[in-house]
Every structure is written in structure tokens, then in C-alpha cells.
Design a protein around this motif. Structure first.
Motif, PDB file in Angstrom:
ATOM      1  N   PHE A 116      34.723  49.786  45.847  1.00 18.02           N
ATOM      2  CA  PHE A 116      33.568  48.912  45.700  1.00 18.02           C
ATOM      3  C   PHE A 116      33.808  47.968  44.521  1.00 18.02           C
ATOM      4  CE2 PHE A 116      30.713  51.194  48.543  1.00 18.02           C
ATOM      5  CZ  PHE A 116      31.281  52.448  48.589  1.00 18.02           C
TER       6      PHE A 116
ATOM      7  N   ASN B  46      20.934  46.089  39.098  1.00 14.09           N
ATOM      8  CA  ASN B  46      22.378  46.304  39.026  1.00 14.09           C
ATOM      9  C   ASN B  46      23.077  44.954  38.984  1.00 14.09           C
ATOM     10  OD1 ASN B  46      24.836  47.653  38.995  1.00 14.09           O
ATOM     11  ND2 ASN B  46      24.466  48.802  40.892  1.00 14.09           N
TER      12      ASN B  46
ATOM     13  N   GLY C 198      27.402  43.482  43.848  1.00 13.11           N
ATOM     14  CA  GLY C 198      28.593  44.145  44.359  1.00 13.11           C
ATOM     15  C   GLY C 198      28.351  44.866  45.656  1.00 13.11           C
TER      16      GLY C 198
ATOM     17  N   PHE D 181      32.486  57.341  40.865  1.00 20.75           N
ATOM     18  CA  PHE D 181      31.234  58.079  41.039  1.00 20.75           C
ATOM     19  C   PHE D 181      31.401  59.105  42.148  1.00 20.75           C
ATOM     20  CE2 PHE D 181      29.257  55.424  38.127  1.00 20.75           C
ATOM     21  CZ  PHE D 181      29.409  54.083  38.458  1.00 20.75           C
TER      22      PHE D 181
ATOM     23  N   MET E  42      33.362  57.103  45.024  1.00 17.39           N
ATOM     24  CA  MET E  42      33.177  55.650  44.937  1.00 17.39           C
ATOM     25  C   MET E  42      34.008  55.135  43.770  1.00 17.39           C
ATOM     26  SD  MET E  42      29.060  55.398  45.457  1.00 17.39           S
ATOM     27  CE  MET E  42      29.085  53.617  45.578  1.00 17.39           C
TER      28      MET E  42
ATOM     29  N   TRP F 225      20.858  52.635  37.174  1.00 21.81           N
ATOM     30  CA  TRP F 225      21.611  53.892  37.283  1.00 21.81           C
ATOM     31  C   TRP F 225      21.780  54.499  35.890  1.00 21.81           C
ATOM     32  CZ3 TRP F 225      23.117  56.469  41.640  1.00 21.81           C
ATOM     33  CH2 TRP F 225      23.072  55.767  42.842  1.00 21.81           C
TER      34      TRP F 225
ATOM     35  N   ASP G   7      24.098  56.024  34.375  1.00 16.94           N
ATOM     36  CA  ASP G   7      25.372  55.832  33.660  1.00 16.94           C
ATOM     37  C   ASP G   7      25.441  54.475  32.983  1.00 16.94           C
ATOM     38  OD1 ASP G   7      25.564  55.481  36.705  1.00 16.94           O
ATOM     39  OD2 ASP G   7      27.059  54.060  35.950  1.00 16.94           O
ATOM     40  N   ASP G   8      24.653  53.512  33.466  1.00 17.07           N
ATOM     41  CA  ASP G   8      24.798  52.125  32.988  1.00 17.07           C
ATOM     42  C   ASP G   8      24.609  52.004  31.480  1.00 17.07           C
ATOM     43  OD1 ASP G   8      23.635  50.146  35.836  1.00 17.07           O
ATOM     44  OD2 ASP G   8      25.037  51.814  35.674  1.00 17.07           O
TER      45      ASP G   8
HETATM   46  N1  LIG Z   1      25.931  50.340  38.014  1.00 20.82           N
HETATM   47  C1  LIG Z   1      26.138  51.342  38.908  1.00 20.82           C
HETATM   48  N2  LIG Z   1      26.422  51.024  40.168  1.00 20.82           N
HETATM   49  C2  LIG Z   1      26.609  51.983  41.077  1.00 20.82           C
HETATM   50  S1  LIG Z   1      27.032  51.591  42.704  1.00 20.82           S
HETATM   51  C3  LIG Z   1      27.887  50.035  42.471  1.00 20.82           C
HETATM   52  C4  LIG Z   1      28.705  49.623  43.650  1.00 20.82           C
HETATM   53  C5  LIG Z   1      27.879  49.398  44.870  1.00 20.82           C
HETATM   54  C6  LIG Z   1      27.986  50.287  45.923  1.00 20.82           C
HETATM   55  C7  LIG Z   1      27.231  50.086  47.083  1.00 20.82           C
HETATM   56  C8  LIG Z   1      26.385  48.981  47.177  1.00 20.82           C
HETATM   57  C9  LIG Z   1      26.276  48.100  46.111  1.00 20.82           C
HETATM   58  C10 LIG Z   1      27.016  48.306  44.948  1.00 20.82           C
HETATM   59  C11 LIG Z   1      26.486  53.333  40.701  1.00 20.82           C
HETATM   60  N3  LIG Z   1      26.597  54.505  41.379  1.00 20.82           N
HETATM   61  C12 LIG Z   1      26.371  55.467  40.477  1.00 20.82           C
HETATM   62  N4  LIG Z   1      26.130  54.944  39.259  1.00 20.82           N
HETATM   63  C13 LIG Z   1      26.198  53.607  39.381  1.00 20.82           C
HETATM   64  N5  LIG Z   1      26.034  52.620  38.475  1.00 20.82           N
END
Ligand SMILES: Nc1nc(SCCc2ccccc2)c2[nH]cnc2n1
Length: 159
Positions: free
Chosen positions: A9, A35, A38, A75, A84, A120, A122-123
Motif C-alpha cells: 500500500f 489519514n 493512499g 501493519f 500491510m 490510527w 500508530d500515527d
Molecule cells: N496512517 C495509517 N494508515 C493505515 S492504512 C494506510 C494504507 C491504506 C490502506 C488501505 C486503504 C487506504 C490506505 C494504518 N493501518 C494501521 N495503522 C495505520 N495508520
């Protein structure tokens, strides 16, 4: 020991001075959270191309000058065999006006006022490294979508 299926991703940041553009995710994975822009990397595109495409699709702006890699995140979620692998980019420039899409509602945030409680979990750990121009590698193992069971995070000089 779990055998994971790795999926690629992207996340891409757009900065304008002391502001960073985030999107409120209206549906799908991460719905209800702010977010960067992405999503999945599609077959036949590079991760950079995927990042640029997602910015165009989700924020309605065109990246100018390409993207630079600023981090790599992994992740995993308890009870799920998907890993991920998220490549995090910074757009060198952009043109156009951020526009709401089906997926995302874009909004500028001052770097001192990032809405971490609506992101999220973790951010808030790795954003500070990105915001001060650092590069990072991190891995976060979740129970559900809100609880981090274990984590690794390091600032790196080269990715
Ligand atoms: N900031 C952040 N982003 C994601 S997913 C980013 C990637 C994504 C995946 C699917 C659709 C759109 C975007 C996270 N997952 C767990 N902590 C996380 N932190």
C-alpha cells in the motif's frame, strides 16, 4: 508462528509550509479516520505511481516534482494473515485545489494541531518523525483497529 501474505500500500503527504493535507476517510478501510492519501498498489504500477494516483483520485490534486520515500510501515492484525506493507511518501509539490472525493474529504491541518484522536493510533508515534523531516521504519501489531499489541519504530538515515 503466523505466515503472512504481504500486500503493498501507499500513503502520501502533501505539505504547504506549516500545514499538512489530510483526508477524512468516508468509506472502506480506515473509514471515519483522518489519514494521508493512499491505498493499494495496483498490478503494473510502481509504488511511486500508485502514490501519485491515489493523491489524484482521493484529493483531486496533481503531484508536481514526484514523491520521495520517507518511511516504511508494516501493519498486522490479530487473527488476520495479511501483512500491510505501507510505503510512505512526501509529495515534492502539487497543483490544483484539494477536492472532496467519494473516498476522502480533504482538509489542511497545522502541524501543531494534527487530529490524532481521530486517526490510527500508530500515527501519533511516527508523524513527529515525518513532520521534522526524518525517515522511519515501523511495525505495529493490532488487536482490532484500536489497540496496538506490539510495536517497533526507529528513525533511520536511509530507507
Ligand atoms: N496512517 C495509517 N494508515 C493505515 S492504512 C494506510 C494504507 C491504506 C490502506 C488501505 C486503504 C487506504 C490506505 C494504518 N493501518 C494501521 N495503522 C495505520 N495508520
Amino acid at each position: 508462528m503466523t505466515v503472512y501474505t504481504r500486500k503493498l500500500f501507499t500513503l502520501a503527504f502533501i505539505r504547504e509550509g506549516d500545514k499538512v493535507l489530510l483526508g477524512f476517510k468516508k468509506r472502506g478501510f480506515g473509514q471515519g479516520r483522518w489519514n494521508a492519501f493512499g491505498g493499494k498498489v495496483e498490478p503494473g504500477e510502481t509504488t511511486e505511481e500508485g502514490a501519485i494516483r491515489e493523491v489524484r483520485e482521493e484529493a483531486g490534486v496533481e503531484v508536481v516534482g514526484g514523491v520521495e520515500k520517507v518511511g516504511e510501515l508494516e501493519f498486522t492484525f490479530e487473527g488476520d494473515t495479511t501483512l500491510m506493507h505501507v510505503i510512505v511518501y512526501h509529495a515534492r509539490g502539487y497543483t490544483g485545489t484539494p477536492t472532496e472525493s467519494e473516498e476522502m474529504k480533504p482538509q489542511w491541518f497545522n502541524v501543531d494541531n494534527i487530529p490524532y484522536t481521530k486517526m490510527w493510533p500508530d500515527d501519533e508515534l511516527w508523524y513527529p518523525i515525518y513532520l521534522r523531516g526524518g525517515k522511519f521504519r515501523g511495525a505495529f501489531h493490532f488487536r482490532g483497529y484500536d489497540q496496538i499489541l506490539s510495536q517497533k519504530l526507529e528513525e533511520v538515515q536511509t530507507l
